[in-house]
Motif scaffolding. Structure first.
Motif, mmCIF file in Angstrom:
data_model
loop_
_atom_site.group_PDB
_atom_site.id
_atom_site.type_symbol
_atom_site.label_atom_id
_atom_site.label_comp_id
_atom_site.label_asym_id
_atom_site.label_seq_id
_atom_site.Cartn_x
_atom_site.Cartn_y
_atom_site.Cartn_z
ATOM 1 N N ASP A 1 0.861 -1.185 0.000
ATOM 2 C CA ASP A 1 0.000 0.000 0.000
ATOM 3 C C ASP A 1 0.896 1.233 0.000
ATOM 4 O O ASP A 1 1.458 1.596 1.031
ATOM 5 C CB ASP A 1 -0.915 -0.019 1.221
ATOM 6 C CG ASP A 1 -1.876 1.161 1.247
ATOM 7 O OD1 ASP A 1 -1.671 2.151 0.518
ATOM 8 O OD2 ASP A 1 -2.848 1.084 2.025
ATOM 9 N N GLU A 2 1.035 1.832 -1.161
ATOM 10 C CA GLU A 2 1.926 2.987 -1.294
ATOM 11 C C GLU A 2 1.451 4.178 -0.475
ATOM 12 O O GLU A 2 2.268 4.977 -0.020
ATOM 13 C CB GLU A 2 2.072 3.356 -2.770
ATOM 14 C CG GLU A 2 2.830 2.295 -3.556
ATOM 15 C CD GLU A 2 3.002 2.655 -5.017
ATOM 16 O OE1 GLU A 2 3.049 3.858 -5.347
ATOM 17 O OE2 GLU A 2 3.100 1.720 -5.824
ATOM 18 N N THR A 3 0.156 4.309 -0.276
ATOM 19 C CA THR A 3 -0.383 5.424 0.500
ATOM 20 C C THR A 3 0.097 5.387 1.942
ATOM 21 O O THR A 3 0.492 6.406 2.503
ATOM 22 C CB THR A 3 -1.930 5.404 0.469
ATOM 23 O OG1 THR A 3 -2.353 5.407 -0.887
ATOM 24 C CG2 THR A 3 -2.509 6.605 1.186
ATOM 25 N N SER A 4 0.081 4.187 2.540
ATOM 26 C CA SER A 4 0.470 4.058 3.943
ATOM 27 C C SER A 4 1.935 3.640 4.125
ATOM 28 O O SER A 4 2.419 3.589 5.250
ATOM 29 C CB SER A 4 -0.434 3.053 4.650
ATOM 30 O OG SER A 4 -0.286 1.767 4.065
ATOM 31 N N GLY A 5 2.613 3.285 3.026
ATOM 32 C CA GLY A 5 3.996 2.823 3.125
ATOM 33 C C GLY A 5 4.102 1.483 3.827
ATOM 34 O O GLY A 5 5.035 1.250 4.602
ATOM 35 N N THR A 6 3.140 0.608 3.555
ATOM 36 C CA THR A 6 3.120 -0.693 4.226
ATOM 37 C C THR A 6 3.030 -1.835 3.224
ATOM 38 O O THR A 6 2.585 -1.662 2.092
ATOM 39 C CB THR A 6 1.922 -0.815 5.188
ATOM 40 O OG1 THR A 6 0.713 -0.691 4.437
ATOM 41 C CG2 THR A 6 1.976 0.233 6.285
ATOM 42 N N ILE A 7 3.459 -2.983 3.703
ATOM 43 C CA ILE A 7 3.217 -4.236 2.989
ATOM 44 C C ILE A 7 2.523 -5.157 3.969
ATOM 45 O O ILE A 7 3.088 -5.520 5.011
ATOM 46 C CB ILE A 7 4.526 -4.891 2.492
ATOM 47 C CG1 ILE A 7 5.258 -3.973 1.519
ATOM 48 C CG2 ILE A 7 4.210 -6.244 1.840
ATOM 49 C CD1 ILE A 7 6.619 -4.487 1.092
#
Length: 163
Positions: free
Chosen positions: A91-97
């Protein structure tokens, strides 16, 4: 509250004897999250990490970990797993995988620990491969999402109890 099955009447730790339990189809799904800087996630998604393909390496590590869970957690039974999958949801918006693992078996004991171990080791592999770029990455929210089979039946985590 049920009694602890890994402790005998004298308080000694023991592996549960599953000999008499009926084999059933069992499955478990676990998940976790790796949070990182946007640049780190971008490098992962664009295959720019110098150590190689991060997600495919983490997938293999997670699968291998599920198969080796009994070598890592003392009271886990060695199991002949019939299926292990490890998937990633960046999730590029939250900077998570988000990492999700699913494990299946036809056996006398469940595979919750194998699913949780797969997620944990996949997350640690992502960290290991990217730590030179982002030492502030965090690993969190590792939890059992669902399990099926066995005497206790089905468990599904309520969305409101997700970390």
């Amino acid at each position: 509250m049920p009694s602890f099955t890994h402790i005998d009447k004298n308080g000694n730790v023991r592996m549960v004897d599953v000999t008499e339990k009926k084999p059933t189809e069992r499955s478990a799904i676990a998940s976790g999250v790796v949070c990182m800087k946007p640049d780190t996630l971008n490098m992962i998604m664009n295959h720019k990490v110098k150590k190689g393909n991060v997600l495919e390496t983490a997938r293999i590590a997670g699968i291998m970990a599920a198969k080796k869970t009994s070598d890592l957690i003392p009271m886990c039974h060695p199991l002949n797993l019939t299926h292990v999958a490890v998937d990633f949801y960046p999730d590029e918006t939250s900077g998570t995988i988000k990492i999700e693992s699913s494990v299946r078996i036809f056996s006398q004991t469940g595979v919750e620990m194998e699913a949780l171990t797969a997620v944990s080791i996949a997350a640690l592999t992502i960290y290991d491969m990217c730590k030179s770029y982002d030492k502030e990455m965090t690993i969190s929210e590792i939890c059992l999402i669902e399990k099926q089979g066995g005497k206790s039946g089905k468990f599904t985590r309520e969305k409101s109890t997700l970390p």
